[in-house]
Write a protein that holds these residues in place. Structure first.
Motif, PDB file in Angstrom:
ATOM      1  N   SER A   1       0.851  -1.182   0.000  1.00  0.00           N
ATOM      2  CA  SER A   1       0.000   0.000   0.000  1.00  0.00           C
ATOM      3  C   SER A   1       0.889   1.235   0.000  1.00  0.00           C
ATOM      4  O   SER A   1       1.633   1.469   0.957  1.00  0.00           O
ATOM      5  CB  SER A   1      -0.914   0.010   1.230  1.00  0.00           C
ATOM      6  OG  SER A   1      -1.736   1.153   1.233  1.00  0.00           O
ATOM      7  N   LEU A   2       0.860   2.002  -1.099  1.00  0.00           N
ATOM      8  CA  LEU A   2       1.714   3.175  -1.253  1.00  0.00           C
ATOM      9  C   LEU A   2       0.870   4.362  -1.702  1.00  0.00           C
ATOM     10  O   LEU A   2      -0.104   4.203  -2.444  1.00  0.00           O
ATOM     11  CB  LEU A   2       2.809   2.897  -2.290  1.00  0.00           C
ATOM     12  CG  LEU A   2       3.762   1.743  -1.995  1.00  0.00           C
ATOM     13  CD1 LEU A   2       4.575   1.393  -3.243  1.00  0.00           C
ATOM     14  CD2 LEU A   2       4.689   2.100  -0.842  1.00  0.00           C
ATOM     15  N   ASP A   3       1.241   5.553  -1.276  1.00  0.00           N
ATOM     16  CA  ASP A   3       0.515   6.762  -1.670  1.00  0.00           C
ATOM     17  C   ASP A   3       0.628   6.988  -3.176  1.00  0.00           C
ATOM     18  O   ASP A   3       1.703   6.808  -3.770  1.00  0.00           O
ATOM     19  CB  ASP A   3       1.073   7.980  -0.937  1.00  0.00           C
ATOM     20  CG  ASP A   3       0.782   7.949   0.555  1.00  0.00           C
ATOM     21  OD1 ASP A   3      -0.176   7.253   0.951  1.00  0.00           O
ATOM     22  OD2 ASP A   3       1.515   8.617   1.309  1.00  0.00           O
ATOM     23  N   ASN A   4      -0.467   7.390  -3.788  1.00  0.00           N
ATOM     24  CA  ASN A   4      -0.508   7.708  -5.218  1.00  0.00           C
ATOM     25  C   ASN A   4      -0.049   6.538  -6.099  1.00  0.00           C
ATOM     26  O   ASN A   4       0.561   6.727  -7.148  1.00  0.00           O
ATOM     27  CB  ASN A   4       0.336   8.955  -5.511  1.00  0.00           C
ATOM     28  CG  ASN A   4      -0.120  10.153  -4.709  1.00  0.00           C
ATOM     29  OD1 ASN A   4      -1.301  10.478  -4.674  1.00  0.00           O
ATOM     30  ND2 ASN A   4       0.804  10.803  -4.029  1.00  0.00           N
ATOM     31  N   VAL A   5      -0.346   5.343  -5.627  1.00  0.00           N
ATOM     32  CA  VAL A   5      -0.041   4.116  -6.358  1.00  0.00           C
ATOM     33  C   VAL A   5      -1.272   3.211  -6.280  1.00  0.00           C
ATOM     34  O   VAL A   5      -1.752   2.907  -5.176  1.00  0.00           O
ATOM     35  CB  VAL A   5       1.177   3.379  -5.772  1.00  0.00           C
ATOM     36  CG1 VAL A   5       1.355   2.016  -6.438  1.00  0.00           C
ATOM     37  CG2 VAL A   5       2.442   4.221  -5.948  1.00  0.00           C
TER      38      VAL A   5
ATOM     39  N   ASP B   1      12.481   0.746  -4.350  1.00  0.00           N
ATOM     40  CA  ASP B   1      13.153  -0.039  -3.313  1.00  0.00           C
ATOM     41  C   ASP B   1      12.195  -1.031  -2.654  1.00  0.00           C
ATOM     42  O   ASP B   1      12.610  -2.102  -2.208  1.00  0.00           O
ATOM     43  CB  ASP B   1      13.743   0.883  -2.240  1.00  0.00           C
ATOM     44  CG  ASP B   1      14.980   1.628  -2.723  1.00  0.00           C
ATOM     45  OD1 ASP B   1      15.560   1.202  -3.745  1.00  0.00           O
ATOM     46  OD2 ASP B   1      15.347   2.628  -2.084  1.00  0.00           O
ATOM     47  N   GLN B   2      10.921  -0.678  -2.614  1.00  0.00           N
ATOM     48  CA  GLN B   2       9.930  -1.523  -1.948  1.00  0.00           C
ATOM     49  C   GLN B   2       9.734  -2.863  -2.655  1.00  0.00           C
ATOM     50  O   GLN B   2       9.342  -3.858  -2.030  1.00  0.00           O
ATOM     51  CB  GLN B   2       8.579  -0.790  -1.884  1.00  0.00           C
ATOM     52  CG  GLN B   2       8.593   0.553  -1.195  1.00  0.00           C
ATOM     53  CD  GLN B   2       8.772   0.437   0.307  1.00  0.00           C
ATOM     54  OE1 GLN B   2       8.090  -0.348   0.957  1.00  0.00           O
ATOM     55  NE2 GLN B   2       9.691   1.206   0.855  1.00  0.00           N
ATOM     56  N   VAL B   3       9.985  -2.902  -3.969  1.00  0.00           N
ATOM     57  CA  VAL B   3       9.675  -4.116  -4.741  1.00  0.00           C
ATOM     58  C   VAL B   3      10.923  -4.899  -5.156  1.00  0.00           C
ATOM     59  O   VAL B   3      10.813  -5.922  -5.827  1.00  0.00           O
ATOM     60  CB  VAL B   3       8.840  -3.770  -5.995  1.00  0.00           C
ATOM     61  CG1 VAL B   3       7.530  -3.124  -5.582  1.00  0.00           C
ATOM     62  CG2 VAL B   3       9.609  -2.867  -6.955  1.00  0.00           C
TER      63      VAL B   3
END
Length: 223
Positions: A14-18, A149-151
């Motif tokens: 869960s990421l902002d504007n994604v 970096d998250q993925v």
């Protein structure tokens, strides 16, 4: 790593504007069970790709609002969903949105090449979600370094699980990112922004396709 575990991990982001197509539901276009449908689309696609024994990834940048945001599949729009089972036997896909299928230009070029080659690759993106401008979900933007970096861990797991030997990077952004995986990287011009001819020429040379093979494949799609 299994397709089920991989898709479950994607859905947890869960990421902002994604927009996460495996967890989020678009209030404008989606059916109520859209996220579930897209998880199934990807899960059966990954299973089919593994059974085929794919060793190559065609890697784009991220999901677009007319393509992967709606289907949950990289470089694939709704118009081409019916072709998935023919190219990837065992894949079961379903349109997750209401209304007629939406087509995307990049997907049309990608699928024209898929029709012309013998063994299909895995279609994937550097960033497997749809990043958009704040307040405007139906736009495309480039992901940030922090988002990427998250993925990283998941992309590494996917490449290791499938024993990928080669990445065909669709565009320079994908090519730059793909270098980190320690496999052979071939860069092909992205077909957007006037790059159609160079994209077709690059794929034709890479797969040693006959002259005009991709033009014929495009015509087949229109029949």
């Amino acid at each position: 790593m299994t397709p089920t575990a991989f898709v479950k991990a994607l859905a947890a982001f869960s990421l902002d504007n994604v927009f996460n197509p495996y967890a989020d539901v678009c209030p404008v276009h989606d059916r109520a069970d859209a996220a579930e449908s897209r998880r199934r689309n990807l899960r059966t696609y990954l299973t089919a790709a593994a059974e085929i024994g794919v060793d190559t990834i065609w890697m784009g940048r991220d999901l677009g609002y007319r393509g992967g945001r709606r289907t949950g599949l990289a470089l694939t729009d709704e118009y081409h969903l019916p072709e998935l089972a023919r190219r990837y036997p065992g894949c079961h896909s379903r349109q997750a949105t209401r209304g007629p299928a939406v087509a995307e230009r990049t997907a049309a070029e990608i699928w024209a090449v898929l029709r012309a080659i013998d063994t299909p690759p895995l279609l994937w993106n550097v960033f497997p979600f749809h990043p958009h401008e704040p307040g405007n979900p139906f736009t495309n933007r480039r992901f940030t370094a922090r988002e990427l970096d998250q993925v990283d861990e998941l992309n590494n797991a996917l490449i290791s699980w499938l024993r990928i030997r080669q990445i065909v990077a669709i565009g320079q952004d994908a090519a730059f990112y793909a270098q980190r995986f320690g496999v052979k990287v071939i860069t092909i011009r992205h077909p957007s922004y006037g790059g159609v001819r160079e994209f077709r020429d690059g794929m034709q040379q890479l797969y040693r396709l006959p002259v005009n093979a991709l033009n014929r494949a495009q015509q087949v799609a229109l029949l």
